[in-house]
Design a protein around this motif. Sequence first.
Motif, PDB file in Angstrom:
ATOM      1  N   ARG A  59      50.501  37.399  40.482  1.00  0.00           N
ATOM      2  CA  ARG A  59      51.288  38.420  39.777  1.00  0.00           C
ATOM      3  C   ARG A  59      50.758  38.682  38.375  1.00  0.00           C
ATOM      4  O   ARG A  59      50.733  39.813  37.919  1.00  0.00           O
ATOM      5  N   ARG A  60      50.391  37.615  37.709  1.00  0.00           N
ATOM      6  CA  ARG A  60      50.016  37.753  36.293  1.00  0.00           C
ATOM      7  C   ARG A  60      48.731  38.522  36.076  1.00  0.00           C
ATOM      8  O   ARG A  60      48.604  39.237  35.090  1.00  0.00           O
ATOM      9  N   ILE A  61      47.761  38.341  36.958  1.00  0.00           N
ATOM     10  CA  ILE A  61      46.466  38.946  36.620  1.00  0.00           C
ATOM     11  C   ILE A  61      45.973  40.026  37.571  1.00  0.00           C
ATOM     12  O   ILE A  61      45.033  40.738  37.234  1.00  0.00           O
ATOM     13  N   SER A  62      46.593  40.165  38.748  1.00  0.00           N
ATOM     14  CA  SER A  62      45.982  41.115  39.692  1.00  0.00           C
ATOM     15  C   SER A  62      46.429  42.542  39.460  1.00  0.00           C
ATOM     16  O   SER A  62      47.589  42.802  39.164  1.00  0.00           O
ATOM     17  N   ASP A  63      45.497  43.453  39.666  1.00  0.00           N
ATOM     18  CA  ASP A  63      45.825  44.878  39.668  1.00  0.00           C
ATOM     19  C   ASP A  63      46.267  45.294  41.064  1.00  0.00           C
ATOM     20  O   ASP A  63      47.014  46.249  41.235  1.00  0.00           O
ATOM     21  N   TRP A  64      45.745  44.569  42.058  1.00  0.00           N
ATOM     22  CA  TRP A  64      45.947  44.988  43.441  1.00  0.00           C
ATOM     23  C   TRP A  64      45.925  43.747  44.317  1.00  0.00           C
ATOM     24  O   TRP A  64      45.178  42.815  44.024  1.00  0.00           O
ATOM     25  N   VAL A  65      46.764  43.742  45.351  1.00  0.00           N
ATOM     26  CA  VAL A  65      46.826  42.573  46.235  1.00  0.00           C
ATOM     27  C   VAL A  65      46.595  43.004  47.674  1.00  0.00           C
ATOM     28  O   VAL A  65      47.166  44.000  48.139  1.00  0.00           O
ATOM     29  N   VAL A  66      45.733  42.269  48.357  1.00  0.00           N
ATOM     30  CA  VAL A  66      45.444  42.510  49.769  1.00  0.00           C
ATOM     31  C   VAL A  66      45.932  41.284  50.532  1.00  0.00           C
ATOM     32  O   VAL A  66      45.648  40.150  50.136  1.00  0.00           O
ATOM     33  N   VAL A  67      46.703  41.513  51.593  1.00  0.00           N
ATOM     34  CA  VAL A  67      47.278  40.387  52.335  1.00  0.00           C
ATOM     35  C   VAL A  67      46.654  40.276  53.713  1.00  0.00           C
ATOM     36  O   VAL A  67      46.616  41.258  54.474  1.00  0.00           O
ATOM     37  N   MET A  68      46.175  39.082  54.042  1.00  0.00           N
ATOM     38  CA  MET A  68      45.628  38.813  55.370  1.00  0.00           C
ATOM     39  C   MET A  68      46.562  37.887  56.127  1.00  0.00           C
ATOM     40  O   MET A  68      47.184  37.006  55.537  1.00  0.00           O
ATOM     41  N   ALA A  69      46.651  38.089  57.426  1.00  0.00           N
ATOM     42  CA  ALA A  69      47.360  37.147  58.301  1.00  0.00           C
ATOM     43  C   ALA A  69      46.695  37.221  59.661  1.00  0.00           C
ATOM     44  O   ALA A  69      46.382  38.321  60.136  1.00  0.00           O
ATOM     45  N   GLU A  70      46.420  36.068  60.233  1.00  0.00           N
ATOM     46  CA  GLU A  70      45.769  35.984  61.545  1.00  0.00           C
ATOM     47  C   GLU A  70      44.540  36.881  61.630  1.00  0.00           C
ATOM     48  O   GLU A  70      44.334  37.575  62.621  1.00  0.00           O
ATOM     49  N   GLY A  71      43.749  36.873  60.569  1.00  0.00           N
ATOM     50  CA  GLY A  71      42.463  37.579  60.567  1.00  0.00           C
ATOM     51  C   GLY A  71      42.511  39.035  60.178  1.00  0.00           C
ATOM     52  O   GLY A  71      41.481  39.634  59.879  1.00  0.00           O
ATOM     53  N   LYS A  72      43.725  39.614  60.155  1.00  0.00           N
ATOM     54  CA  LYS A  72      43.826  41.052  59.874  1.00  0.00           C
ATOM     55  C   LYS A  72      44.404  41.296  58.477  1.00  0.00           C
ATOM     56  O   LYS A  72      45.150  40.469  57.972  1.00  0.00           O
TER      57      LYS A  72
END
Length: 293
Positions: free
Chosen positions: A247-260
Amino acid sequence: MTDKATPAKSGKNPKSSKDPFANVPHEPGAPKMDKIIVADHVKRRFGGLTAVDVAHFEVQRNAITALIGPNGAGKSTFFNLLTGFDRPQEGEWSFNGFSLHSKSPAQVARSGMVRTFQLTKALSRMTVMENMRLGAAQQVGENFFRALFPALWRKQEAEITAKAEELLVRFKLDAKKNDYAGELSGGQRKLLEMARALMSDPEIVMLDEPMAGVNPALTESLLDHIVELKKEGVTVLFVEHDMHMVRRISDWVVVMAEGKIIAEGPPDTVMANAAVQDAYLGSHHDTDLFEER
Ligand SMILES: Nc1ncnc2c1ncn2[C@@H]1O[C@H](COP(=O)(O)OP(=O)(O)OP(=O)(O)O)[C@@H](O)[C@H]1O
Ligand SMILES: [Mg+2]
């Protein structure tokens, strides 16, 4: 820029036009304004297990992007594939528009993309300074150069040493430069690995859990270093389990689960996403996604 991103879904607080993510849709594989990495249909199977199955992925240049997801989601494997340490069964990926398919880790590093490892790879029987010099060695085609141009080589050697010393000061490791890397604390080894990665003047640094095992005081300085890198024009892609840090440093977050890739967005939005919460809950993961510190 030829890509036209569709407007973000939450139109309430239009961000300044300078924000490169202002018009990026909050969805997996979202197109970015100025992409430094693009990956398509990257699949890595280990026997019957599909560890990575990424349909489309873009990284915005000169931003800090976090790659999160429960244990075993495929984050480290995806890093390995992008940086040439592992090969997928399928897929294409490029850096600055050039395909990295079948490039070796050294070629990838020379092109400006360096990474650190979840388990640090600082060489414990080498001194801190020797580790740093190794970070530059990847860059210059060492043996050939040394043999042909000894005078130039010595000049370059001096420059490499000066640069290593400057970075060691910045990472508060200068007092340790003659110590064996094996004598450093876990947190200091993480700092050394990051400092070493910077020896080759990368355009993008990819950090696999840079904060794991690092004590709170060092965590602060690591965070500062990452933010500083962005100010210097470097792109950062990092894997992290600590959501407060994300939260503190990212401009953007990408979430992976089970390879996708299952979600993308700014930190606050993405962590409120139902699919993300399900993925973490389903995995019995100990990360606290929901609590603000
Ligand atoms: N060399 C390998 N051989 C077989 N299976 C592997 C190999 N490397 C990774 N895997 C499997 O692939 C899946 C993804 O692993 P990976 O290490 O990429 O996950 P991760 O998201 O980095 O997890 P963590 O957050 O725990 O570091 C896991 O199920 C893992 O066991
Ligand atoms: Mg991992």
